[in-house]
Design an enzyme around this catalytic site. Structure first.
Site, PDB file in Angstrom:
ATOM      1  N   THR A  90      -4.448 -12.026   4.765  1.00  0.00           N
ATOM      2  CA  THR A  90      -5.264 -10.903   5.239  1.00  0.00           C
ATOM      3  C   THR A  90      -6.598 -11.374   5.841  1.00  0.00           C
ATOM      4  O   THR A  90      -7.106 -12.437   5.468  1.00  0.00           O
ATOM      5  CB  THR A  90      -5.548  -9.966   4.045  1.00  0.00           C
ATOM      6  OG1 THR A  90      -6.587  -9.064   4.368  1.00  0.00           O
ATOM      7  CG2 THR A  90      -5.998 -10.737   2.815  1.00  0.00           C
ATOM      8  N   ASP A  91      -7.178 -10.542   6.703  1.00  0.00           N
ATOM      9  CA  ASP A  91      -8.514 -10.850   7.240  1.00  0.00           C
ATOM     10  C   ASP A  91      -9.605 -10.642   6.180  1.00  0.00           C
ATOM     11  O   ASP A  91     -10.742 -11.079   6.367  1.00  0.00           O
ATOM     12  CB  ASP A  91      -8.813 -10.002   8.478  1.00  0.00           C
ATOM     13  CG  ASP A  91      -8.788  -8.498   8.238  1.00  0.00           C
ATOM     14  OD1 ASP A  91      -8.438  -8.074   7.108  1.00  0.00           O
ATOM     15  OD2 ASP A  91      -9.122  -7.744   9.166  1.00  0.00           O
ATOM     16  N   GLU A  92      -9.236  -9.983   5.056  1.00  0.00           N
ATOM     17  CA  GLU A  92     -10.264  -9.676   4.051  1.00  0.00           C
ATOM     18  C   GLU A  92     -10.820 -10.933   3.397  1.00  0.00           C
ATOM     19  O   GLU A  92     -11.887 -10.904   2.788  1.00  0.00           O
ATOM     20  CB  GLU A  92      -9.706  -8.709   2.999  1.00  0.00           C
ATOM     21  CG  GLU A  92      -9.211  -7.426   3.631  1.00  0.00           C
ATOM     22  CD  GLU A  92      -8.966  -6.287   2.657  1.00  0.00           C
ATOM     23  OE1 GLU A  92      -9.586  -6.262   1.596  1.00  0.00           O
ATOM     24  OE2 GLU A  92      -8.146  -5.420   2.999  1.00  0.00           O
TER      25      GLU A  92
ATOM     26  N   TYR B  52      -8.988  -8.632  -4.981  1.00  0.00           N
ATOM     27  CA  TYR B  52      -7.818  -8.777  -4.087  1.00  0.00           C
ATOM     28  C   TYR B  52      -8.054  -9.906  -3.087  1.00  0.00           C
ATOM     29  O   TYR B  52      -7.252 -10.849  -2.994  1.00  0.00           O
ATOM     30  CB  TYR B  52      -7.546  -7.459  -3.349  1.00  0.00           C
ATOM     31  CG  TYR B  52      -6.635  -7.623  -2.141  1.00  0.00           C
ATOM     32  CD1 TYR B  52      -5.318  -8.073  -2.300  1.00  0.00           C
ATOM     33  CD2 TYR B  52      -7.083  -7.359  -0.847  1.00  0.00           C
ATOM     34  CE1 TYR B  52      -4.477  -8.245  -1.201  1.00  0.00           C
ATOM     35  CE2 TYR B  52      -6.242  -7.519   0.250  1.00  0.00           C
ATOM     36  CZ  TYR B  52      -4.951  -7.963   0.071  1.00  0.00           C
ATOM     37  OH  TYR B  52      -4.129  -8.147   1.163  1.00  0.00           O
TER      38      TYR B  52
ATOM     39  N   LYS C 259      -6.214 -13.599  -2.691  1.00  0.00           N
ATOM     40  CA  LYS C 259      -5.521 -14.008  -1.462  1.00  0.00           C
ATOM     41  C   LYS C 259      -6.157 -15.286  -0.914  1.00  0.00           C
ATOM     42  O   LYS C 259      -5.454 -16.170  -0.427  1.00  0.00           O
ATOM     43  CB  LYS C 259      -5.584 -12.893  -0.399  1.00  0.00           C
ATOM     44  CG  LYS C 259      -4.741 -11.675  -0.680  1.00  0.00           C
ATOM     45  CD  LYS C 259      -3.240 -11.927  -0.757  1.00  0.00           C
ATOM     46  CE  LYS C 259      -2.607 -12.292   0.573  1.00  0.00           C
ATOM     47  NZ  LYS C 259      -1.123 -12.366   0.475  1.00  0.00           N
TER      48      LYS C 259
ATOM     49  N   TYR D 208     -14.592   7.338   1.704  1.00  0.00           N
ATOM     50  CA  TYR D 208     -15.595   6.584   0.947  1.00  0.00           C
ATOM     51  C   TYR D 208     -16.959   6.543   1.652  1.00  0.00           C
ATOM     52  O   TYR D 208     -17.023   6.321   2.878  1.00  0.00           O
ATOM     53  CB  TYR D 208     -15.142   5.135   0.761  1.00  0.00           C
ATOM     54  CG  TYR D 208     -14.149   4.908  -0.356  1.00  0.00           C
ATOM     55  CD1 TYR D 208     -14.353   5.442  -1.624  1.00  0.00           C
ATOM     56  CD2 TYR D 208     -13.025   4.116  -0.148  1.00  0.00           C
ATOM     57  CE1 TYR D 208     -13.459   5.201  -2.653  1.00  0.00           C
ATOM     58  CE2 TYR D 208     -12.127   3.866  -1.177  1.00  0.00           C
ATOM     59  CZ  TYR D 208     -12.353   4.409  -2.433  1.00  0.00           C
ATOM     60  OH  TYR D 208     -11.472   4.168  -3.448  1.00  0.00           O
TER      61      TYR D 208
ATOM     62  N   ASN E  77     -13.847   4.431   9.826  1.00  0.00           N
ATOM     63  CA  ASN E  77     -12.953   5.220   8.960  1.00  0.00           C
ATOM     64  C   ASN E  77     -13.028   6.715   9.270  1.00  0.00           C
ATOM     65  O   ASN E  77     -12.003   7.392   9.343  1.00  0.00           O
ATOM     66  CB  ASN E  77     -13.312   4.994   7.480  1.00  0.00           C
ATOM     67  CG  ASN E  77     -12.797   3.651   6.986  1.00  0.00           C
ATOM     68  OD1 ASN E  77     -12.062   2.949   7.691  1.00  0.00           O
ATOM     69  ND2 ASN E  77     -13.187   3.273   5.784  1.00  0.00           N
TER      70      ASN E  77
ATOM     71  N   ASP F 100     -18.862   5.666  -2.852  1.00  0.00           N
ATOM     72  CA  ASP F 100     -18.302   4.472  -2.196  1.00  0.00           C
ATOM     73  C   ASP F 100     -17.631   3.549  -3.202  1.00  0.00           C
ATOM     74  O   ASP F 100     -17.994   3.517  -4.381  1.00  0.00           O
ATOM     75  CB  ASP F 100     -19.414   3.727  -1.449  1.00  0.00           C
ATOM     76  CG  ASP F 100     -18.881   2.987  -0.229  1.00  0.00           C
ATOM     77  OD1 ASP F 100     -17.639   2.951  -0.057  1.00  0.00           O
ATOM     78  OD2 ASP F 100     -19.697   2.459   0.542  1.00  0.00           O
TER      79      ASP F 100
HETATM   80  N1  LIG Z   1      -1.168  -3.850   4.242  1.00  0.00           N
HETATM   81  C1  LIG Z   1      -1.994  -4.479   5.063  1.00  0.00           C
HETATM   82  O1  LIG Z   1      -2.706  -3.837   5.835  1.00  0.00           O
HETATM   83  C2  LIG Z   1      -2.045  -5.988   5.086  1.00  0.00           C
HETATM   84  C3  LIG Z   1      -2.805  -6.615   6.080  1.00  0.00           C
HETATM   85  C4  LIG Z   1      -2.808  -8.005   6.147  1.00  0.00           C
HETATM   86  C5  LIG Z   1      -2.077  -8.754   5.239  1.00  0.00           C
HETATM   87  N2  LIG Z   1      -1.363  -8.124   4.265  1.00  0.00           N
HETATM   88  C6  LIG Z   1      -0.574  -8.957   3.345  1.00  0.00           C
HETATM   89  O2  LIG Z   1       0.799  -8.717   3.637  1.00  0.00           O
HETATM   90  C7  LIG Z   1       1.576  -8.812   2.449  1.00  0.00           C
HETATM   91  C8  LIG Z   1       2.369  -7.532   2.269  1.00  0.00           C
HETATM   92  O3  LIG Z   1       1.464  -6.428   2.176  1.00  0.00           O
HETATM   93  P1  LIG Z   1       2.000  -4.947   1.950  1.00  0.00           P
HETATM   94  O4  LIG Z   1       0.940  -4.030   2.405  1.00  0.00           O
HETATM   95  O5  LIG Z   1       3.358  -4.828   2.503  1.00  0.00           O
HETATM   96  O6  LIG Z   1       2.068  -4.899   0.350  1.00  0.00           O
HETATM   97  P2  LIG Z   1       2.868  -3.915  -0.602  1.00  0.00           P
HETATM   98  O7  LIG Z   1       1.999  -3.753  -1.801  1.00  0.00           O
HETATM   99  O8  LIG Z   1       3.338  -2.710   0.132  1.00  0.00           O
HETATM  100  O9  LIG Z   1       4.173  -4.742  -1.001  1.00  0.00           O
HETATM  101  C9  LIG Z   1       4.137  -5.842  -1.856  1.00  0.00           C
HETATM  102  C10 LIG Z   1       5.560  -6.119  -2.311  1.00  0.00           C
HETATM  103  O10 LIG Z   1       5.518  -7.275  -3.171  1.00  0.00           O
HETATM  104  C11 LIG Z   1       6.288  -6.999  -4.325  1.00  0.00           C
HETATM  105  N3  LIG Z   1       5.750  -7.797  -5.445  1.00  0.00           N
HETATM  106  C12 LIG Z   1       4.555  -7.637  -6.065  1.00  0.00           C
HETATM  107  N4  LIG Z   1       4.408  -8.544  -7.047  1.00  0.00           N
HETATM  108  C13 LIG Z   1       5.529  -9.311  -7.027  1.00  0.00           C
HETATM  109  C14 LIG Z   1       5.965 -10.432  -7.780  1.00  0.00           C
HETATM  110  N5  LIG Z   1       5.219 -10.938  -8.776  1.00  0.00           N
HETATM  111  N6  LIG Z   1       7.163 -10.982  -7.495  1.00  0.00           N
HETATM  112  C15 LIG Z   1       7.935 -10.468  -6.488  1.00  0.00           C
HETATM  113  N7  LIG Z   1       7.578  -9.408  -5.760  1.00  0.00           N
HETATM  114  C16 LIG Z   1       6.386  -8.835  -6.013  1.00  0.00           C
HETATM  115  C17 LIG Z   1       6.158  -5.507  -4.563  1.00  0.00           C
HETATM  116  O11 LIG Z   1       7.234  -4.993  -5.346  1.00  0.00           O
HETATM  117  C18 LIG Z   1       6.180  -4.990  -3.132  1.00  0.00           C
HETATM  118  O12 LIG Z   1       7.492  -4.742  -2.687  1.00  0.00           O
HETATM  119  C19 LIG Z   1       0.596  -9.082   1.310  1.00  0.00           C
HETATM  120  O13 LIG Z   1       0.617 -10.459   1.038  1.00  0.00           O
HETATM  121  C20 LIG Z   1      -0.748  -8.657   1.869  1.00  0.00           C
HETATM  122  O14 LIG Z   1      -1.793  -9.395   1.303  1.00  0.00           O
HETATM  123  C21 LIG Z   1      -1.322  -6.755   4.166  1.00  0.00           C
END
Ligand SMILES: NC(=O)c1ccc[n+]([C@@H]2O[C@H](COP(=O)([O-])OP(=O)(O)OC[C@H]3O[C@@H](n4cnc5c(N)ncnc54)[C@H](O)[C@@H]3O)[C@@H](O)[C@H]2O)c1
Length: 358
Positions: A139-141, A165, A169, A222, A264, A296
């Site tokens: 993530t960019d965070e 979080y 990451k 927020y 937002n 917030d």
């Molecule tokens: N959502 C965003 O905007 C965003 C942006 C950039 C990067 N990301 C990254 O992309 C990835 C996916 O994000 P998302 O939004 O789809 O998340 P999400 O929370 O929707 O999905 C996460 C999935 O991981 C599974 N999971 C959690 N813990 C687990 C474990 N211990 N073992 C196996 N499976 C497990 C969950 O059951 C779920 O299906 C993450 O790594 C996140 O950091 C997300």
């Protein structure tokens, strides 16, 4: 060297979550000969329904399990002769990380370490094949927060995570990087901005607002609503990850973003206007009357913005979707697939909602 033409056996962790399930669909549509194995623990965020239409596909396997379970990972790597890992599994919601950071350190740091370590041993046993890849989706965070006039995050921006979080990451990114430098393991890291689209769990900003508008509930924004995010349609993220797997260089980091910085409050207003247009029989119309500013979030990052020049110039990827069109498609999906999200508004969801918004 392009790896796109070679048949792969791809292990997708977290493939039942939001981005993971979109990516599984994307991969199955574009690489019908590849073996696709999804490993997912099915936490509150994972939903096997997201993959229901793929269950009968010949080269598709769903395994319910934890990325911290090393014997299980070792078994999958060997039995499925995995060539590529696409690692999405994570605890992903900042608000939940503030309420309870333990699971974030466990899954995001220990889980990623377990995958890397298992893959390293397996890769060595295979004779270090050059075409293997370990894609670590991040993530960019991890870069922290920008001021209004700061340049966007690039791949060399120093890490400065502000939430449990993003800190977890960041820890997992450092491990993925170290495994390339120490062991030559062909890891690649991607850092992406905020995604939106189908299969997004209802407690995240965009689905939460759409669902609350349909239910006539307040739309909690927020602070002063001036926080800025760089929004990317999930389909664009999936095509970027495909490009990175096929053309990305081992050991590199690629930033992925949509060039769509939106405050937002402007995003929520846009959603309200689109819902007024697309949904029939809204309990409150215009929907923007439901907007309510709430206390917030602690340490709420002010602005994120991605400089995606590297992936554009080196790998030729650019996003296709505008925010207006992507939001329209997303809203239409939530309106047409109410059977998908209604069961997710469970007791656990209500308890979570109460804790965060009161
Ligand atoms: N959502 C965003 O905007 C965003 C942006 C950039 C990067 N990301 C990254 O992309 C990835 C996916 O994000 P998302 O939004 O789809 O998340 P999400 O929370 O929707 O999905 C996460 C999935 O991981 C599974 N999971 C959690 N813990 C687990 C474990 N211990 N073992 C196996 N499976 C497990 C969950 O059951 C779920 O299906 C993450 O790594 C996140 O950091 C997300």
């Amino acid at each position: 060297m392009s790896l796109s033409k070679e048949k792969k056996s791809i292990l997708i962790t977290g493939g039942a979550g939001f981005i993971g399930s979109n990516f599984v669909h994307h991969w199955c549509q574009n690489y019908s000969d590849d073996q696709v194995i999804v490993l997912d623990a099915l936490t509150y965020a994972g939903n096997r329904q997201n993959l229901a239409d793929l269950e009968n596909r010949k080269q598709f396997k769903f395994i319910q399990g934890d990325i911290c379970d090393r014997p299980l990972i070792e078994k999958i790597l060997k039995e499925e002769q995995v060539t590529t890992v696409a690692h999405f599994a994570a605890e992903s919601h900042v608000d939940r990380s503030i309420l309870g950071p333990d699971a974030f350190v466990q899954t995001n740091v220990i889980g990623t370490f377990t995958l890397l370590e298992s893959f390293r041993h397996y890769w060595n046993e295979q004779g270090n094949p050059e075409n293997s890849r370990f894609l670590h989706v991040s993530t960019d965070e991890v870069y922290g927060s920008l001021e209004a006039d700061d340049p966007a995050f690039s791949e060399v921006t120093p890490y400065a995570p502000n939430s449990p979080y993003s800190a977890s990451k960041a820890g997992s990114d450092h491990l993925a990087r170290a495994y390339f430098h120490t062991y030559n393991l062909p890891t690649i890291i991607t850092n992406c901005s905020n995604n939106y689209g189908p299969y997004h769990f209802p407690e995240k900003l965009i689905p939460l607002m759409c669902i609350n508008i349909l239910l006539g509930k307040p739309l909690p924004v927020y602070g002063d609503g001036q926080n800025i995010r760089d929004w990317l349609y999930v389909g664009d993220h999936c095509s970027a990850l495909e490009t990175v797997i096929n053309k990305g260089k081992a050991g590199e980091t690629y930033n992925i973003g949509g060039n769509n910085e939106v405050k937002n409050i402007d995003l929520v207003t846009m959603l309200c206007e689109l819902m007024d247009e697309l949904a029939s029989d809204l309990p409150v119309k215009p929907a923007k009357e439901l907007i309510t500013f709430v206390k917030d979030r602690p340490s709420h990052d002010r602005r994120y913005a991605i400089d995606a020049t590297k992936i554009k110039t080196e790998l030729g990827w650019t996003p296709k979707e505008t925010v207006e069109n992507g939001l329209r498609k997303t809203i239409e999906w939530y309106l047409n697939d109410q059977k998908w999200w209604q069961p997710l508004l469970s007791k656990d969801y209500q308890e979570y909602y109460q804790k965060v918004y009161g």
